[in-house]
Scaffold this motif. Structure first.
Motif, PDB file in Angstrom:
ATOM      1  N   ILE A  54      -8.539   3.617   1.312  1.00 58.48           N
ATOM      2  CA  ILE A  54      -9.731   2.682   0.997  1.00 58.48           C
ATOM      3  C   ILE A  54     -10.663   2.838   1.500  1.00 58.48           C
ATOM      4  O   ILE A  54     -11.476   3.797   1.892  1.00 58.48           O
ATOM      5  CB  ILE A  54      -9.359   1.476   2.235  1.00 58.48           C
ATOM      6  CG1 ILE A  54      -7.545   1.261   2.176  1.00 58.48           C
ATOM      7  CG2 ILE A  54      -9.604   0.054   2.719  1.00 58.48           C
ATOM      8  CD1 ILE A  54      -6.914   0.351   1.864  1.00 58.48           C
ATOM      9  N   LEU A  55     -11.671   2.342   0.712  1.00 60.39           N
ATOM     10  CA  LEU A  55     -13.260   2.808   0.372  1.00 60.39           C
ATOM     11  C   LEU A  55     -13.656   1.236   1.303  1.00 60.39           C
ATOM     12  O   LEU A  55     -13.521   0.774  -0.125  1.00 60.39           O
ATOM     13  CB  LEU A  55     -13.708   3.791  -0.281  1.00 60.39           C
ATOM     14  CG  LEU A  55     -13.060   4.664  -1.224  1.00 60.39           C
ATOM     15  CD1 LEU A  55     -13.385   5.152  -1.898  1.00 60.39           C
ATOM     16  CD2 LEU A  55     -13.324   5.465   0.226  1.00 60.39           C
ATOM     17  N   GLU A  56     -15.029   1.779   1.863  1.00 65.54           N
ATOM     18  CA  GLU A  56     -15.546  -0.153   2.453  1.00 65.54           C
ATOM     19  C   GLU A  56     -16.247   0.132   3.530  1.00 65.54           C
ATOM     20  O   GLU A  56     -15.951   1.036   4.307  1.00 65.54           O
ATOM     21  CB  GLU A  56     -14.262  -0.807   3.343  1.00 65.54           C
ATOM     22  CG  GLU A  56     -14.155  -2.373   3.825  1.00 65.54           C
ATOM     23  CD  GLU A  56     -13.266  -3.032   4.003  1.00 65.54           C
ATOM     24  OE1 GLU A  56     -13.307  -4.139   4.491  1.00 65.54           O
ATOM     25  OE2 GLU A  56     -12.033  -2.428   4.882  1.00 65.54           O
ATOM     26  N   SER A  57     -17.121  -0.778   3.388  1.00 65.62           N
ATOM     27  CA  SER A  57     -18.003  -0.315   4.235  1.00 65.62           C
ATOM     28  C   SER A  57     -18.590   1.304   4.772  1.00 65.62           C
ATOM     29  O   SER A  57     -18.881   2.071   6.141  1.00 65.62           O
ATOM     30  CB  SER A  57     -17.971  -0.606   6.265  1.00 65.62           C
ATOM     31  OG  SER A  57     -17.483  -2.664   5.934  1.00 65.62           O
ATOM     32  N   ALA A  64     -17.729  -6.661  -5.404  1.00 59.52           N
ATOM     33  CA  ALA A  64     -16.594  -5.826  -6.417  1.00 59.52           C
ATOM     34  C   ALA A  64     -15.483  -4.989  -6.011  1.00 59.52           C
ATOM     35  O   ALA A  64     -15.810  -4.715  -4.130  1.00 59.52           O
ATOM     36  CB  ALA A  64     -17.641  -5.174  -7.029  1.00 59.52           C
ATOM     37  N   GLU A  65     -14.648  -5.093  -6.097  1.00 61.76           N
ATOM     38  CA  GLU A  65     -13.369  -4.481  -5.788  1.00 61.76           C
ATOM     39  C   GLU A  65     -12.849  -3.883  -6.957  1.00 61.76           C
ATOM     40  O   GLU A  65     -12.863  -4.396  -8.527  1.00 61.76           O
ATOM     41  CB  GLU A  65     -12.257  -5.332  -5.345  1.00 61.76           C
ATOM     42  CG  GLU A  65     -11.147  -4.955  -5.132  1.00 61.76           C
ATOM     43  CD  GLU A  65     -10.190  -6.554  -4.992  1.00 61.76           C
ATOM     44  OE1 GLU A  65      -9.976  -6.910  -3.908  1.00 61.76           O
ATOM     45  OE2 GLU A  65      -9.460  -7.164  -5.802  1.00 61.76           O
ATOM     46  N   LEU A  66     -12.150  -2.633  -6.782  1.00 65.47           N
ATOM     47  CA  LEU A  66     -11.540  -2.144  -7.790  1.00 65.47           C
ATOM     48  C   LEU A  66     -10.692  -1.325  -7.037  1.00 65.47           C
ATOM     49  O   LEU A  66     -10.518  -0.534  -5.968  1.00 65.47           O
ATOM     50  CB  LEU A  66     -12.212  -0.038  -8.243  1.00 65.47           C
ATOM     51  CG  LEU A  66     -11.256   0.306  -9.096  1.00 65.47           C
ATOM     52  CD1 LEU A  66     -11.178  -0.342 -10.586  1.00 65.47           C
ATOM     53  CD2 LEU A  66     -12.435   1.739  -9.556  1.00 65.47           C
ATOM     54  N   VAL A  67      -8.821  -1.807  -7.367  1.00 65.99           N
ATOM     55  CA  VAL A  67      -7.871  -1.591  -6.878  1.00 65.99           C
ATOM     56  C   VAL A  67      -7.151  -0.764  -7.859  1.00 65.99           C
ATOM     57  O   VAL A  67      -7.043  -0.782  -9.630  1.00 65.99           O
ATOM     58  CB  VAL A  67      -7.086  -2.336  -6.634  1.00 65.99           C
ATOM     59  CG1 VAL A  67      -5.701  -2.104  -6.133  1.00 65.99           C
ATOM     60  CG2 VAL A  67      -8.028  -3.382  -5.557  1.00 65.99           C
ATOM     61  N   ALA A 116      -5.194   3.488  -4.207  1.00 67.41           N
ATOM     62  CA  ALA A 116      -6.706   3.330  -2.981  1.00 67.41           C
ATOM     63  C   ALA A 116      -7.425   1.468  -3.964  1.00 67.41           C
ATOM     64  O   ALA A 116      -7.503   1.031  -4.428  1.00 67.41           O
ATOM     65  CB  ALA A 116      -7.437   3.888  -4.271  1.00 67.41           C
ATOM     66  N   ILE A 117      -7.940   1.768  -3.332  1.00 65.69           N
ATOM     67  CA  ILE A 117      -8.870   0.274  -3.239  1.00 65.69           C
ATOM     68  C   ILE A 117     -10.024   0.441  -2.673  1.00 65.69           C
ATOM     69  O   ILE A 117     -10.775   1.255  -1.705  1.00 65.69           O
ATOM     70  CB  ILE A 117      -8.606  -0.794  -2.273  1.00 65.69           C
ATOM     71  CG1 ILE A 117      -7.426  -1.225  -2.070  1.00 65.69           C
ATOM     72  CG2 ILE A 117      -9.781  -2.199  -1.454  1.00 65.69           C
ATOM     73  CD1 ILE A 117      -6.334  -1.937  -1.001  1.00 65.69           C
ATOM     74  N   HIS A 118     -11.595  -0.227  -3.829  1.00 70.49           N
ATOM     75  CA  HIS A 118     -12.715  -0.059  -3.112  1.00 70.49           C
ATOM     76  C   HIS A 118     -13.667  -1.180  -3.248  1.00 70.49           C
ATOM     77  O   HIS A 118     -13.022  -1.643  -4.134  1.00 70.49           O
ATOM     78  CB  HIS A 118     -13.790   0.972  -4.602  1.00 70.49           C
ATOM     79  CG  HIS A 118     -15.265   1.098  -3.754  1.00 70.49           C
ATOM     80  ND1 HIS A 118     -15.732   0.664  -4.663  1.00 70.49           N
ATOM     81  CD2 HIS A 118     -15.503   2.016  -2.956  1.00 70.49           C
ATOM     82  CE1 HIS A 118     -17.172   0.977  -4.326  1.00 70.49           C
ATOM     83  NE2 HIS A 118     -17.141   1.816  -3.060  1.00 70.49           N
ATOM     84  N   LEU A 139       0.550  -1.350   0.279  1.00 71.50           N
ATOM     85  CA  LEU A 139       0.036  -0.374   0.038  1.00 71.50           C
ATOM     86  C   LEU A 139       0.923   0.950  -0.117  1.00 71.50           C
ATOM     87  O   LEU A 139       1.625   1.078   0.639  1.00 71.50           O
ATOM     88  CB  LEU A 139      -0.719   0.616   1.508  1.00 71.50           C
ATOM     89  CG  LEU A 139      -2.030  -1.839   1.353  1.00 71.50           C
ATOM     90  CD1 LEU A 139      -2.649  -0.482   2.829  1.00 71.50           C
ATOM     91  CD2 LEU A 139      -2.870  -0.866   0.281  1.00 71.50           C
ATOM     92  N   ALA A 140       0.675   2.061  -0.694  1.00 67.28           N
ATOM     93  CA  ALA A 140       1.291   3.621  -1.067  1.00 67.28           C
ATOM     94  C   ALA A 140       0.957   4.638   0.296  1.00 67.28           C
ATOM     95  O   ALA A 140      -0.132   4.635   1.143  1.00 67.28           O
ATOM     96  CB  ALA A 140       0.771   4.568  -2.005  1.00 67.28           C
TER      97      ALA A 140
END
Length: 187
Positions: free
Chosen positions: A84-87, A149-152, A177-179, A78-79
């Motif tokens: 991080i976008l989660e929940s 679904a995941e976007l990295v 970034a991670i969503h 991770l930079a």
């Protein structure tokens, strides 16, 4: 008002090239399922297939680190300015390390899910990987049956010399970034 012929030709060329560019969005990798991901930006740069493999490898290493309970390895990918976008939350690296990372590790260790890469896109020194997942099992006494679904999003950390051996090269991409999103799987 008179429009110069050169401007008309340029505009017409864009009308033809832009839709064609939508078809050039994904470089398939052996062993991964891909669907087209529209992006007119893909014609801007020719990318070697090994970039796509490296990018998918970084994302896979991140998931493997979670599944193996290795927070150090996960954080190394991770930079420093990762988002991080989660929940429904937005977390930076320190918040993720202290808040969601332990829960993500516990969840990944308890329930191995299956991920399918949907697309890999590269534009210059930026890349993004989209994936879907299916997770079925038990976690903390409750049944889990979900699709996700995941976007990295990743960026190239530096240009690497072609002569450097893969074993001595630093990680060429960092996760910026991670969503993640998920929902209960419906029958």
């Amino acid at each position: 008002m008179r429009i110069p012929l050169a401007s008309t030709r340029s505009f017409c060329l864009r009308l033809i090239v832009a839709p064609a560019a939508l078809l050039l969005a994904v470089v398939p990798l052996e062993g991964h399922e891909f669907r087209a991901v529209p992006s007119a930006l893909h014609v801007a740069a020719v990318r070697p297939q090994n970039d796509s493999a490296e990018i998918v490898g970084i994302v896979t290493r991140f998931h493997d680190a979670l599944a193996n309970g290795d927070s150090t390895a996960a954080l190394a990918l991770l930079a420093p300015d990762v988002v991080i976008l989660e929940s429904g939350d937005v977390e930076r690296r320190d918040g993720y390390r202290s808040h969601h990372l332990p829960a993500d590790i516990a969840f990944a260790r308890a329930i191995p899910g299956s991920r399918t890469i949907v697309g890999v896109s590269i534009v210059g020194d930026a890349a993004w990987v989209s994936a879907t997942s299916v997770t079925v099992g038990q976690f903390n006494g409750r049944a889990i049956n979900s699709v996700g679904a995941e976007l990295v999003v990743l960026t190239r950390t530096r240009r690497l010399e072609e002569s450097a051996s893969p074993a001595t090269r630093p990680v060429p991409w960092q996760i910026r970034a991670i969503h993640w999103s998920s929902r209960r799987k419906t029958p």
